[in-house]
Design an enzyme around this catalytic site. Structure first.
Site, PDB file in Angstrom:
ATOM      1  CE  LYS A 260       2.375  -0.888   2.104  1.00 40.46           C
ATOM      2  NZ  LYS A 260       1.655  -1.057   0.867  1.00 40.46           N
ATOM      3  CG  ASP A 265       2.389   3.973  -1.406  1.00 37.83           C
ATOM      4  OD1 ASP A 265       3.373   4.528  -2.178  1.00 37.83           O
ATOM      5  OD2 ASP A 265       1.793   2.865  -1.615  1.00 37.83           O
ATOM      6  CE  LYS A 272      -0.242   4.404  -4.177  1.00 35.39           C
ATOM      7  NZ  LYS A 272      -0.513   3.026  -4.891  1.00 35.39           N
ATOM      8  CG  ASP A 283       0.166   1.967   1.941  1.00 34.73           C
ATOM      9  OD1 ASP A 283      -0.405   0.875   2.142  1.00 34.73           O
ATOM     10  OD2 ASP A 283       1.137   2.133   1.114  1.00 34.73           O
ATOM     11  CG  ASP A 342       2.817   2.667  -6.293  1.00 33.22           C
ATOM     12  OD1 ASP A 342       2.713   3.023  -5.018  1.00 33.22           O
ATOM     13  OD2 ASP A 342       1.668   2.802  -6.991  1.00 33.22           O
ATOM     14  CD  GLU A 344       4.544   1.212  -1.088  1.00 35.76           C
ATOM     15  OE1 GLU A 344       4.403   1.015  -2.000  1.00 35.76           O
ATOM     16  OE2 GLU A 344       3.451   1.088  -0.086  1.00 35.76           O
ATOM     17  NE  ARG A 346       5.377  -5.897  -4.157  1.00 39.40           N
ATOM     18  CZ  ARG A 346       4.847  -6.197  -5.376  1.00 39.40           C
ATOM     19  NH1 ARG A 346       5.395  -6.832  -6.291  1.00 39.40           N
ATOM     20  NH2 ARG A 346       3.392  -5.755  -5.501  1.00 39.40           N
TER      21      ARG A 346
END
Ligand code: BES
Ligand code: MN
Ligand code: ZN
Length: 496
Positions: A260, A265, A272, A283, A342, A344, A346
């Site tokens: 990833k 993020d 968030k 991230d 959020d 994101e 996956r």
């Protein structure tokens, strides 16, 4: 640049700026030198324990005492690290003690480390720990860079054994790559935007034997990578995917890695809270670890083919941002209903997993800072581990020698069913608004894209970034987590 050498030698005789030994506690709280430290204790004779006691040193794990030697030793300074109870000493404690020692050496040019390096595994732990402990991120600070210790000599009775020499070589190599992983994770998110990260990856892999390929946003569009594009569309900095390939002359099997790579993020429109956003430059730690691992495998010429897919995107808020309710068509052709922007990770991983599946590898491992829920479950020192039992067992075996901590978590059947059947508008449902077990739901979603290829998913949201102060061998900020386990796992596949 710090160079590491392995040598047989006595800690009292070695000529160096500073010598490190470990001291444990024995019966009745007595101070007992650890393996490698005995000659130092002998050189001081009866005065050794009182000297340490006078400095307030009790042998507790991680305690340090520094002594100007003035006489008994050839080293200028003696650094003593507490090993804790003598009968509870483990390889992992040696790794952590070495890290503590590295952070305490001060401004010296040469160090001799006489911590318990009794076999190859301990040599590796000493070098792992020392190298991680020395890590410091300088960032964009102006002014002169502090000079790092130039020479580290690891003293060991098994120095002349081939397995010990190999352990040192591998630990130094992986340690250097871990520094690179940490640097990437620590780089501010305005600097390390997706295409900049891609450029860094290109630079790092040039002349490494690893092939680099950039898949631009325009090409991702042609490939129908709706997940990566959907996540990236709210940012001024376009998404991309980097594919890295290591092809040995005679491959003994193949491994696909997926990492990833969200360079920042914000959560997107499902934004968030401010407190949760501060560390979100990290991230992309999964992508960084995977990129480090493939470089290590190539440098060690491990005879296993490795392909790494790194989807890179920035999850931002903008007029073009993906909305909750959007339906994305993924690279696999499946449609996904987005319910939380959020979640994101996956989405970008799904497209990359499909690319990996298309190569028909023996196994796929994905590495991702995927869920806060995993951190709630396991804390910030243990990663979540999901997937097929055999691959999970392989990861656990690799982790046993890397020292990294993983805990196997389940993928419940009812969450699988929710992923596959609950959306009224798409094939798959990205998210459920239930907090409980949401690390498991994320894994259930990813599993759909592994399409039956033997697979494991490492949720490293906790241990990949240390927001607090350093501890043991683990530095502040990016930790390099998962790199060492991946290298170990791939190396063990070569022998299988
Ligand atoms: N990048 C975060 C996960 C994360 C959280 C990593 C804390 C490191 C530390 C991920 O994209 C995310 O936002 N996950 C959500 C999932 C939720 C919406 C199902 C989370 O954990 O809250
Ligand atoms: Mn997120
Ligand atoms: Zn994320």
């Amino acid at each position: 640049m710090t160079t590491y050498t392995l040598r047989k030698g006595s800690a009292d005789k070695v000529r160096t700026d500073l010598v490190v030994i470990g001291v444990a506690t024995g019966k009745g709280k007595t101070l007992v030198p650890g393996p490698g430290g005995e000659p130092v204790a002998a050189a001081y004779g009866r005065g050794f324990a009182p000297l340490l006691a006078a400095l307030g040193f009790t042998g507790g794990f991680g305690e340090v005492a520094k002594v100007p030697t003035a006489g008994p030793l050839n080293a200028g300074q003696l650094l003593v690290v507490g090993l804790g109870p003598q009968d509870a000493l483990t390889t992992e404690k040696v790794r952590r003690a070495a890290g503590v020692a590295a952070r305490s050496i001060g401004n010296v040019a040469s160090v001799a480390v006489a911590l318990p390096a009794v076999d190859a595994a301990h040599v590796r732990a000493v070098v792992d720990g020392f190298s991680a402990g020395l890590y410091q991120y300088r960032g964009l600070k102006s002014g002169p860079k502090p000079t790092a210790v130039a020479d580290v000599v690891v003293l060991s009775d098994v120095a002349r054994r081939a397995d010990a020499a190999a352990a040192l070589e591998r630990a130094t190599l992986v340690g250097g790559l871990a520094d690179q992983v940490r640097d990437w994770v620590n780089t501010p998110p305005n600097v390390l935007v997706p295409l900049q990260f891609a450029a860094e990856l290109k630079k790092a892999t040039a002349k490494s034997g690893v092939d680099y390929e950039l898949v631009t946003a325009a090409q991702l569009k042609k490939l129908g990578c709706g997940g990566i594009l959907g996540v990236g569309q709210g940012s001024e900095n376009p998404p991309c995917l980097v594919k890295l390939t290591w092809t040995p002359p005679e491959p003994q099997g193949s491994v696909a890695l997926v990492g990833k790579g969200i360079t920042f993020d914000s959560g997107g429109l499902t934004i968030k809270p401010a407190g949760g956003m501060g560390t979100m430059k990290s991230d992309m730690a999964g992508a960084a670890a995977v990129a480090g691992a493939i470089q290590a495998v190539a440098a060690l010429e491990i005879p296993v083919s490795v392909t790494a897919y790194l989807p890179l995107a920035e999850n931002m808020v903008g007029g073009a941002s993906m909305r909750p309710g959007d339906v994305l068509t993924m690279h696999s052709g499946k449609t996904v209903e987005v319910l939380n922007t959020d979640a994101e990770g996956r989405l970008v991983l799904a497209d990359a997993l499909t690319m990996a599946v298309r190569d028909e590898p023996d196994v796929i491992i994905d590495v991702a800072t995927l869920t806060g829920a995993c951190v709630v479950a396991l804390g910030d020192r243990i990663a979540g581990l999901f997937g097929d039992d055999e691959i999970v067992a392989e990861v656990e075996a690799a982790a046993a020698s890397s020292g990294e901590l993983f805990w196997h978590l389940p993928i419940p059947e009812e969450q699988r069913r929710t992923v596959r059947t609950e959306s009224k508008v798409a094939d798959l449902q990205q998210h459920v608004w239930v907090r409980w077990g949401s690390a498991l739901y994320a894994a259930a979603f990813l599993e759909q894209f592994a399409e039956g290829v033997p697979w494991a998913h490492l949720d490293i949201a906790g241990p990949s970034y240390n927001a607090g102060g350093p501890w043991g061998h683990v530095p502040t900020g990016g930790t390099g987590f998962a790199l060492s386990t991946l290298v170990e796992l791939i190396a063990s596949r070569a022998k299988a």
